[in-house]
Motif scaffolding. Structure first.
Motif, PDB file in Angstrom:
ATOM      1  N   SER A 147       0.824  -1.209   0.000  1.00  0.00           N
ATOM      2  CA  SER A 147       0.000   0.000   0.000  1.00  0.00           C
ATOM      3  C   SER A 147       0.860   1.261   0.000  1.00  0.00           C
ATOM      4  N   VAL A 148       2.019   1.194   0.648  1.00  0.00           N
ATOM      5  CA  VAL A 148       2.930   2.342   0.674  1.00  0.00           C
ATOM      6  C   VAL A 148       3.556   2.544  -0.703  1.00  0.00           C
ATOM      7  N   ILE A 149       3.937   1.445  -1.346  1.00  0.00           N
ATOM      8  CA  ILE A 149       4.515   1.533  -2.695  1.00  0.00           C
ATOM      9  C   ILE A 149       3.496   2.123  -3.660  1.00  0.00           C
ATOM     10  N   GLU A 150       2.247   1.667  -3.542  1.00  0.00           N
ATOM     11  CA  GLU A 150       1.182   2.193  -4.399  1.00  0.00           C
ATOM     12  C   GLU A 150       0.974   3.684  -4.149  1.00  0.00           C
ATOM     13  N   MET A 151       0.982   4.077  -2.870  1.00  0.00           N
ATOM     14  CA  MET A 151       0.824   5.488  -2.533  1.00  0.00           C
ATOM     15  C   MET A 151       1.984   6.315  -3.082  1.00  0.00           C
ATOM     16  N   ALA A 152       3.195   5.796  -2.966  1.00  0.00           N
ATOM     17  CA  ALA A 152       4.374   6.507  -3.478  1.00  0.00           C
ATOM     18  C   ALA A 152       4.272   6.708  -4.989  1.00  0.00           C
ATOM     19  N   ASP A 153       3.830   5.675  -5.705  1.00  0.00           N
ATOM     20  CA  ASP A 153       3.651   5.793  -7.155  1.00  0.00           C
ATOM     21  C   ASP A 153       2.602   6.856  -7.487  1.00  0.00           C
ATOM     22  N   SER A 154       1.539   6.889  -6.690  1.00  0.00           N
ATOM     23  CA  SER A 154       0.485   7.883  -6.911  1.00  0.00           C
ATOM     24  C   SER A 154       1.004   9.290  -6.676  1.00  0.00           C
ATOM     25  N   ILE A 155       1.844   9.463  -5.660  1.00  0.00           N
ATOM     26  CA  ILE A 155       2.414  10.781  -5.359  1.00  0.00           C
ATOM     27  C   ILE A 155       3.310  11.252  -6.498  1.00  0.00           C
ATOM     28  N   ILE A 156       4.063  10.322  -7.073  1.00  0.00           N
ATOM     29  CA  ILE A 156       4.932  10.675  -8.203  1.00  0.00           C
ATOM     30  C   ILE A 156       4.102  11.135  -9.389  1.00  0.00           C
ATOM     31  N   GLN A 157       2.986  10.441  -9.639  1.00  0.00           N
ATOM     32  CA  GLN A 157       2.170  10.727 -10.825  1.00  0.00           C
ATOM     33  C   GLN A 157       1.307  11.977 -10.677  1.00  0.00           C
ATOM     34  N   GLN A 158       0.703  12.168  -9.502  1.00  0.00           N
ATOM     35  CA  GLN A 158      -0.221  13.292  -9.371  1.00  0.00           C
ATOM     36  C   GLN A 158      -0.069  14.075  -8.074  1.00  0.00           C
ATOM     37  N   SER A 159       1.075  13.958  -7.435  1.00  0.00           N
ATOM     38  CA  SER A 159       1.374  14.647  -6.179  1.00  0.00           C
ATOM     39  C   SER A 159       0.451  14.158  -5.072  1.00  0.00           C
ATOM     40  N   LEU A 160       0.594  14.721  -3.895  1.00  0.00           N
ATOM     41  CA  LEU A 160      -0.218  14.305  -2.756  1.00  0.00           C
ATOM     42  C   LEU A 160      -1.560  15.012  -2.821  1.00  0.00           C
ATOM     43  N   LEU A 161      -2.649  14.225  -2.886  1.00  0.00           N
ATOM     44  CA  LEU A 161      -3.980  14.812  -3.023  1.00  0.00           C
ATOM     45  C   LEU A 161      -4.495  15.399  -1.713  1.00  0.00           C
ATOM     46  N   GLN A 162      -4.175  14.761  -0.583  1.00  0.00           N
ATOM     47  CA  GLN A 162      -4.645  15.245   0.705  1.00  0.00           C
ATOM     48  C   GLN A 162      -3.481  15.250   1.692  1.00  0.00           C
ATOM     49  N   PRO A 163      -3.268  16.363   2.396  1.00  0.00           N
ATOM     50  CA  PRO A 163      -2.174  16.423   3.376  1.00  0.00           C
ATOM     51  C   PRO A 163      -2.493  15.596   4.612  1.00  0.00           C
ATOM     52  N   GLY A 164      -1.467  15.340   5.408  1.00  0.00           N
ATOM     53  CA  GLY A 164      -1.686  14.676   6.676  1.00  0.00           C
ATOM     54  C   GLY A 164      -2.181  15.683   7.699  1.00  0.00           C
ATOM     55  N   GLY A 165      -2.277  15.241   8.948  1.00  0.00           N
ATOM     56  CA  GLY A 165      -2.691  16.144  10.015  1.00  0.00           C
ATOM     57  C   GLY A 165      -1.718  16.036  11.172  1.00  0.00           C
ATOM     58  N   PHE A 166      -1.425  17.158  11.845  1.00  0.00           N
ATOM     59  CA  PHE A 166      -0.479  17.105  12.964  1.00  0.00           C
ATOM     60  C   PHE A 166      -0.897  18.073  14.062  1.00  0.00           C
ATOM     61  N   THR A 167      -0.340  17.848  15.232  1.00  0.00           N
ATOM     62  CA  THR A 167      -0.493  18.780  16.339  1.00  0.00           C
ATOM     63  C   THR A 167       0.882  18.997  16.946  1.00  0.00           C
ATOM     64  N   GLN A 168       0.977  19.967  17.841  1.00  0.00           N
ATOM     65  CA  GLN A 168       2.253  20.267  18.496  1.00  0.00           C
ATOM     66  C   GLN A 168       2.111  20.018  19.988  1.00  0.00           C
ATOM     67  N   LEU A 169       2.975  19.156  20.505  1.00  0.00           N
ATOM     68  CA  LEU A 169       2.946  18.862  21.929  1.00  0.00           C
ATOM     69  C   LEU A 169       3.587  20.000  22.718  1.00  0.00           C
ATOM     70  N   GLU A 170       3.449  19.931  24.035  1.00  0.00           N
ATOM     71  CA  GLU A 170       3.942  21.017  24.878  1.00  0.00           C
ATOM     72  C   GLU A 170       5.436  21.245  24.738  1.00  0.00           C
ATOM     73  N   ASP A 171       6.175  20.163  24.460  1.00  0.00           N
ATOM     74  CA  ASP A 171       7.628  20.307  24.322  1.00  0.00           C
ATOM     75  C   ASP A 171       8.049  20.713  22.918  1.00  0.00           C
ATOM     76  N   GLY A 172       7.044  20.995  22.042  1.00  0.00           N
ATOM     77  CA  GLY A 172       7.365  21.418  20.683  1.00  0.00           C
ATOM     78  C   GLY A 172       7.405  20.286  19.677  1.00  0.00           C
ATOM     79  N   THR A 173       7.242  19.039  20.139  1.00  0.00           N
ATOM     80  CA  THR A 173       7.249  17.896  19.227  1.00  0.00           C
ATOM     81  C   THR A 173       6.094  17.976  18.232  1.00  0.00           C
ATOM     82  N   LEU A 174       6.384  17.674  16.972  1.00  0.00           N
ATOM     83  CA  LEU A 174       5.362  17.657  15.928  1.00  0.00           C
ATOM     84  C   LEU A 174       4.821  16.231  15.825  1.00  0.00           C
ATOM     85  N   GLN A 175       3.603  16.039  16.288  1.00  0.00           N
ATOM     86  CA  GLN A 175       3.028  14.696  16.345  1.00  0.00           C
ATOM     87  C   GLN A 175       1.965  14.526  15.259  1.00  0.00           C
ATOM     88  N   LEU A 176       2.134  13.463  14.477  1.00  0.00           N
ATOM     89  CA  LEU A 176       1.194  13.182  13.396  1.00  0.00           C
ATOM     90  C   LEU A 176      -0.123  12.659  13.972  1.00  0.00           C
TER      91      LEU A 176
END
Length: 264
Positions: free
Chosen positions: A37-66
């Motif tokens: 599924s990751v290989i398929e997703m990577a191929d899709s990103i190459i062909q048409q870029s990322l259609l939807q971004p991920g989501g993240f938050t920032q913890l109290e210590d500044g860590t970027l958590q997905l």
């Protein structure tokens, strides 16, 4: 120390985050860069870029958590990309169940029934709109709407859909038919005649315009048996012009050339 300085991020804004600085939330699924599924997703990103971004938050210590999008992030790692686009969500203690649901749907190994339960949860309990759900799970709006619709199908259709005997699109078409007896007849025709999607839609359109048995009897459209009572729906035969039991109406596959061909 090694703590990252907290930065001010704007809610719902998309940022290009350094891939190496993103950590996965404890409820997220760890994907391997060699997963199919990751290989398929990577191929899709190459062909048409990322259609939807991920989501993240920032913890109290500044860590970027997905929060969501671990498969997409892994695909970016496979492609050796330096940054990953992510939508910021303030750290309000996101519902672990909701995030797990999103990740499970993105794995694409759920049953149809499980997908419907998951989408219904996001819609009714998390109050997400179909468009918001589509973005969150990286699916089309049509995909989401179908899974919101399926639990409301008549039982006659629901069973065949969930056990794989009836395609969703055909069930949607047949759901136009209100009369249970006519619906059962239509379903029998789909099976016996092996109707395609377009053929099913055409049949459903014709039969959905047929009044219910009780309405038709009252209007004199259907011939009743003894003393004007009948539970058996009838339709007019286009060949002999007689009203016959609907079970005797068959679908004949014939093209215009065949219809007008001189057989003498």
């Amino acid at each position: 120390g090694g703590e990252r300085m907290a930065k001010a991020y704007l809610e719902d804004k998309v940022y290009d985050l350094p891939v190496k600085e993103i950590v996965l939330g404890p409820q997220l699924i760890r994907h391997d860069v060699n997963d199919d599924s990751v290989i398929e997703m990577a191929d899709s990103i190459i062909q048409q870029s990322l259609l939807q971004p991920g989501g993240f938050t920032q913890l109290e210590d500044g860590t970027l958590q997905l929060l969501w999008g671990s498969r997409r992030l892994t695909a970016y790692k496979r492609l050796k990309r330096k940054t990953f686009p992510c939508t910021f969500k303030a750290n309000r203690g996101p519902d672990v169940k909701t995030i797990a649901i999103v990740e499970n749907i993105q794995r694409r190994d759920l049953t149809l029934n499980e997908e419907c339960d998951a989408i219904t949860h996001l819609h009714e309990h998390e109050h997400l709109s179909p468009d918001q759900i589509a973005i969150r799970v990286s699916k089309s709006r049509e995909w989401v709407m179908r899974r919101l619709m399926l639990p409301g199908l008549p039982e006659t259709l629901k069973g065949p859909v969930f056990d794989g005997r009836l395609p969703i699109a055909q069930a949607e078409a047949l759901a136009l038919i209100q009369d249970p007896s006519i619906l059962s007849y239509a379903l029998q025709q789909v099976y016996s005649q092996r109707l395609t999607g377009p053929q099913t839609r055409e049949l459903a359109q014709i039969l959905s315009e047929t009044p219910t048995v009780s309405e038709a009897v009252e209007a004199g459209v259907l011939h009743a048996r003894s003393q004007g009572r009948s539970d058996e729906p009838r339709l007019k035969c286009e060949a002999c012009n007689n009203m016959v039991p609907i079970q005797r109406i068959i679908i004949v596959r014939i093209c215009n050339d065949g219809l007008y061909r001189d057989w003498e």
